[in-house]
Design an enzyme around this catalytic site. Structure first.
Site, PDB file in Angstrom:
ATOM      1  CG  HIS A 113      -2.108   0.846   1.211  1.00  0.00           C
ATOM      2  ND1 HIS A 113      -2.201   1.933   1.965  1.00  0.00           N
ATOM      3  CD2 HIS A 113      -2.872   1.181   0.520  1.00  0.00           C
ATOM      4  CE1 HIS A 113      -3.254   2.775   1.654  1.00  0.00           C
ATOM      5  NE2 HIS A 113      -3.744   2.150   0.859  1.00  0.00           N
ATOM      6  CE  LYS A 115      -1.148   4.852  -1.781  1.00  0.00           C
ATOM      7  NZ  LYS A 115      -2.087   4.274  -0.469  1.00  0.00           N
ATOM      8  CG  ASP A 120      19.067  11.046 -10.384  1.00  0.00           C
ATOM      9  OD1 ASP A 120      19.077   9.872 -10.920  1.00  0.00           O
ATOM     10  OD2 ASP A 120      19.061  12.004 -11.028  1.00  0.00           O
ATOM     11  CG  HIS A 298      -7.045   8.771  -0.507  1.00  0.00           C
ATOM     12  ND1 HIS A 298      -5.887   8.629  -0.868  1.00  0.00           N
ATOM     13  CD2 HIS A 298      -7.704   7.438  -0.523  1.00  0.00           C
ATOM     14  CE1 HIS A 298      -5.541   7.377  -0.990  1.00  0.00           C
ATOM     15  NE2 HIS A 298      -6.709   6.337  -0.916  1.00  0.00           N
ATOM     16  CE  LYS A 300      -4.038   7.010   2.744  1.00  0.00           C
ATOM     17  NZ  LYS A 300      -5.240   6.536   2.840  1.00  0.00           N
ATOM     18  CG  ASP A 305       2.108  18.831  21.869  1.00  0.00           C
ATOM     19  OD1 ASP A 305       0.988  18.914  22.381  1.00  0.00           O
ATOM     20  OD2 ASP A 305       2.670  18.084  22.965  1.00  0.00           O
TER      21      ASP A 305
END
Length: 413
Positions: A113, A115, A120, A298, A300, A305
């Protein structure tokens, strides 16, 4: 290898595909030696075709390109699309493609899952944004709200090492792929060799099904338990384990301003059913819940603080916390924290509706009470239940020209 902190980094917060895709494509277009990409979803739409174009161009000018897609998340790429990549020299890898009896994809558990993009060995991207047009506003009401980061500095070397270790591990039990690959390629840089470009401290944390099963959840819980002022979590799929929920309740009860931004317009109905079953339990302790209603959320991301933030691929649900392969970046920096807070605060003020404890209590009938009781005990017990599920050894399958049908789960006519 245990996660560690790296100093001297720079992060740029990217919101939605409008900011993310141009930056990624520009970096790939300037690549000199190597591009490594991991993504759960790659669709053959205008975004996927744009990625296809820049990867083919990079491969044709001699850049080594490794693209890993998930076999369940990216099931419908055409033979022409794959042949164009492979023919140009892109090394396309399919994570756990598996059989598709009668066109059905049964192997949906324990997915790749993540991404991640590394160019380089010097610049990297991480977040929740897939390569699909539904991350762009012009997609319409179903366009997703999401976040990612672009990073430079010593932590990029750790991300680079991580993606190469993942490639090597995926081919360890696949002799056919191992013959095709020219392994094992070493990381281009050690962290101490990359120059410090900023003042941000960062740590890569991942979740897998062997040595790092709870690392991401642990980092969330450490930050929540240490919180003294505020916690803001924006998460698309919220149904965490009992311990994390308990930590949020305790934080709210000791006076921390705890806010959750969850889906009010979910892309899957069950998402809201699961999260809302916990509303009363959380709101009673003083947790403030906001439903984002403008379009599907969508993201996450989270902050605690004034200097702790995280951006990554991991949701706070059973799939991400107990099954999927995930990766998050944790960032310690006041300016980045303030920028992320401004983004999330704007969502709460302009695009969310707050769910109060009074509203939850008034709506709670007998069925709602039963549902909340079941949900509470599910989050308390699911880590033990998940442990009974099989933990297969995930593999990467090389998408060669003569294997296109197998890699996509389609049969040739």
């Amino acid at each position: 290898m245990a996660a560690r902190w790296y100093d001297g980094n720079e992060f740029v917060l990217l919101e939605n595909g409008e900011e993310f895709f141009p930056r990624v494509f520009e970096r790939i277009g300037a690549a000199r030696e190597e591009v490594v990409i991991e993504t759960f979803i790659l669709f053959e739409d205008k975004v996927g075709l744009a990625l296809h174009e820049v990867l083919v161009a990079a491969a044709r000018r001699g850049v080594q390109v490794d693209l890993t897609i998930d076999g369940w998340g990216s099931p419908d790429l055409s033979e022409q699309f794959i042949a164009g990549l492979v023919g140009a020299g892109v090394r396309l890898h399919v994570f756990d493609p598996g059989p598709r009896p009668f066109g059905w994809r049964p192997n949906m558990l324990r997915r790749m899952h993540r991404k991640i993009v590394v160019v380089d060995g010097e610049v990297a991207f991480m977040g929740g944004i897939n390569y699909s047009a539904d991350h762009l506003a012009d997609y319409g009401p179903e366009a997703k709200q999401d976040y990612a980061v672009e990073m430079r500095g010593p932590v990029v070397a750790e991300v680079h090492r991580f993606v190469h270790a993942s490639l090597a591990a995926g081919t360890r039990h696949n002799p056919q792929a191992r013959r095709w690959w020219r392994w094992r390629r070493k990381a281009r840089h050690a962290p101490e060799q990359l120059p410090r470009v900023g003042s941000m401290r960062a740590m890569l944390v991942s979740r897998d099904n062997s040595r790092h099963t709870v690392d991401i959840e642990r980092q969330y819980r450490i930050a929540i338990r240490a919180a003294r002022e505020r916690i803001v979590i924006a998460n698309a799929y919220f149904f965490p384990g009992y311990r994390l929920i308990r930590d949020l309740r305790r934080a709210a009860r000791r006076g921390v301003d705890v806010r959750l931004i969850l889906q009010g317009t979910p892309d899957m109905a069950i998402v809201k059913v699961g999260a809302s079953a916990l509303y009363g339990f959380l709101a009673k302790a003083g947790v403030r819940i906001f439903e984002y209603c403008e379009r599907p959320l969508h993201g996450k991301v989270a902050l605690v603080d004034r200097d702790w933030s995280t951006v990554g691929s991991s949701n706070l649900d059973p799939l991400s916390l107990s099954l999927n392969l995930e990766a998050n970046m944790i960032i310690r920096d006041r300016a980045f924290n303030a920028q992320l807070h401004a983004k999330l605060d704007a969502l709460m003020r302009t695009s969310c509706k707050q769910v109060t404890f009074e509203a939850v209590s008034q709506a709670a009938g007998v069925l709602e009470v039963v549902r909340s009781f079941v949900a509470f005990h599910l989050v308390r017990l699911y880590p033990a239940l998940v442990a009974w599920l099989p933990r297969h050894r995930p593999r990467l399958e090389a998408a060669m020209a003569h294997e296109l049908a197998h890699a996509t789960g389609k049969e040739r006519p």
